[in-house]
Scaffold this active site. Structure first.
Site, mmCIF file in Angstrom:
data_model
loop_
_atom_site.group_PDB
_atom_site.id
_atom_site.type_symbol
_atom_site.label_atom_id
_atom_site.label_comp_id
_atom_site.label_asym_id
_atom_site.label_seq_id
_atom_site.Cartn_x
_atom_site.Cartn_y
_atom_site.Cartn_z
ATOM 1 C CG ASP A 127 8.302 -25.830 -47.542
ATOM 2 O OD1 ASP A 127 7.840 -25.039 -46.597
ATOM 3 O OD2 ASP A 127 7.985 -25.859 -48.491
ATOM 4 C CD GLU A 128 4.152 -26.850 -44.323
ATOM 5 O OE1 GLU A 128 3.468 -27.054 -43.189
ATOM 6 O OE2 GLU A 128 3.853 -27.833 -45.390
ATOM 7 N N PRO A 129 9.506 -31.002 -44.142
ATOM 8 C CG PRO A 129 11.289 -31.554 -42.607
ATOM 9 C CD PRO A 129 10.336 -31.043 -42.990
ATOM 10 C CG PHE A 130 9.291 -34.129 -39.356
ATOM 11 C CD1 PHE A 130 9.900 -34.758 -39.851
ATOM 12 C CD2 PHE A 130 9.532 -32.372 -39.264
ATOM 13 C CE1 PHE A 130 11.120 -34.954 -39.409
ATOM 14 C CE2 PHE A 130 11.133 -32.721 -39.061
ATOM 15 C CZ PHE A 130 11.517 -33.701 -38.884
ATOM 16 C CD GLU A 210 6.062 -23.806 -41.596
ATOM 17 O OE1 GLU A 210 5.549 -22.776 -41.073
ATOM 18 O OE2 GLU A 210 6.300 -23.785 -42.912
#
Length: 489
Positions: A127-130, A210
């Site tokens: 879930d948007e790990p970066f 995202e």
């Protein structure tokens, strides 16, 4: 919602209203590649069956992205034609990356058992790990976790039906100047991004980005609101020979530029998130959100693409979000809890075409509310020490509507304290002791709502959805720990 608790219509907002009138007169073709996000970070969620049968199907939603693998949601979606993307939370990445058995167990529990009855198209790993704020915390585990999920799908003979994607936040690529031609992936993610892009190419998967237009709007004071709302601009943003009159196209082309510089110019793109909040900040209103959503859906329906990819828009775009979530992380702002097209109890805040066309949205029917009781401050008590109770209520509840620009920001004292008390009281299922606050709380049957500031009533809800999510994560983490222990021994 009972009639006396309905949210009043949003105040007129001329550009959005004009777009809506044009839509009704001559509706564009439906943007069939548009879906919605469905999150579960709510203290009192609608039951999954109620969401599917009361919101998704009546409003003809073609696709939905689940924030996590919820057995309730997947069971409710069984037998429908809704295309589904199932999310994997960041908290599971390390376990999935470290063990093929853990990945196989996750796929078996959350995908295989539903694959014959649910139209699952994607698994979104992470879930948007970066996110820049995450630093290097999740980076080492993203590609290995995605690869292990892919192996598990292949073993289950599902890899031809279900693709693996990785949601990447817009700050994964740098674009400080807001000129798409200057964008590139952040130096700290370059190595991981090269691995991810190669992996996605090898398995023929698209890149999922995202977008957070409201955050971008708050960060770039030199760009007008019209730029974000798809309004006609007298001075478009110029980038060489290309001109951009909206944030969405510029963001997509910034990603295209970053992909091109990395050697992957032809990779398909999915927009995993794009929305506008309705509360919790200045310019976060239902009227402006309606203008954004109308502009976005109409823009996608034209299929005109972007200057760098004419006639080739993102293959799918997911609106953010279906419902408000009062437990979402507020690190970027309290408005994050108010992105829902519908309130937490399934009542439409504004018009948006999520599949039903120009028809009004249908609200969730027969919502089971708790009794009409609210907790307010007792004005007959000494209030000199009320600040500690106010802080305690807000830290354990949701006071984001009190933020500057929020729907309840004009309450003043002691109305703001009553709002905080009531929110805590509702989140704790109206238990009598949750309206104590050192004797300063008072339970009333008189609705304390003022104008657009609604004092919420909780809904009767089962913790089953949250429990199933928690148990699934617990089982996976236990498996990971057991395997890790055996490996060490």
């Amino acid at each position: 919602m009972p009639s006396n608790r309905r949210r009043p219509p949003p105040p007129p907002f001329v550009p959005g209203l004009l777009l809506l009138l044009l839509l009704v007169v001559a509706p564009p073709p439906a943007a069939s590649a548009v879906g919605v996000n469905w999150g579960f970070a709510s203290s009192h969620p609608l039951q999954a069956a109620h969401v599917v049968r009361g919101l998704l199907l009546p409003n003809s939603v073609p696709r939905v992205r689940l924030a996590a693998a919820s057995s309730d949601a997947l069971s409710a979606l069984a037998g429908t034609s809704v295309a589904v993307t199932v999310g994997v939370p960041d908290a599971l990445l390390r376990a999935l990356a470290s063990s093929t058995k853990a990945a196989a167990a996750w796929v078996h529990d959350n995908i295989t058992r539903y694959a014959s009855s649910v139209r699952i198209e994607y698994i979104a790993v992470g879930d948007e790990p970066f996110l820049l704020s995450h630093g290097q915390h999740f980076q080492p585990f993203v590609v290995p976790a995605a690869a292990n999920i892919k192996k598990a799908l292949s073993a289950a003979k599902l890899s031809s039906k279900i693709k693996v994607v990785v949601p990447c936040s817009a700050d994964t690529y740098q674009n400080a100047s807001m000129l798409p031609s200057k964008a590139s992936f952040r130096p700290d993610v370059n190595k991981t991004m090269a691995e991810l892009l190669s992996f996605l190419t090898n398995i023929s998967s698209p890149f999922m980005v995202e977008l957070n237009p409201f955050l971008s709007f708050r960060q770039h004071k030199n760009l007008s609101l019209d730029y974000y709302l798809f309004q006609l601009m007298s001075h478009p943003v110029k980038d060489g020979e290309n001109k951009y009159d909206n944030y969405f196209d510029a963001s997509i082309d910034a990603l295209v530029t970053a992909l091109t510089k990395a050697g992957f110019s032809d990779m398909d793109i999915i927009v995993g998130r794009a929305g506008w909040p309705t509360d919790g900040a200045v310019n976060a209103t239902p009227a402006i959100a309606q203008s954004f959503m109308t502009g976005l859906v109409n823009h996608l329906a034209k299929k005109s693409g972007t200057p760098l990819r004419p006639k080739a828009p993102p293959i799918e775009t997911y609106l953010f979000s279906l419902l408000d979530e009062d437990q979402r992380n507020t690190a970027s702002g309290g408005y994050e809890r108010h992105h829902g097209i519908f309130t937490f109890d399934g009542q439409a805040k504004y018009y948006a075409n999520i599949g039903q066309g120009p028809k009004p949205l249908k609200n969730a029917p027969d919502v089971d509310y708790l009794p009409s009781k609210w907790c307010v401050i007792d004005n007959n008590k000494e209030l000199t020490n009320v600040s500690s109770s106010f802080s305690a209520a807000c830290s354990n509840g949701d006071c984001t509507a009190l933020s500057p620009g929020g729907s309840c920001s004009g309450l003043g004292f002691p109305g703001n304290v009553s709002y905080a008390f009531n929110n805590y009281y509702q989140q704790h299922d109206q238990s009598e002791d949750s309206c104590n606050f050192s004797g300063l709380g008072l339970i009333t049957t008189v609705d304390p709502s003022v104008d657009n500031c609604l004092f919420p009533l909780a809904i009767g809800t089962s913790a089953a959805a949250s429990l199933h999510l928690t148990l699934a994560m617990f089982r996976l983490l236990v498996l990971f720990m057991a395997l890790h222990f055996l490996f060490i021994v």
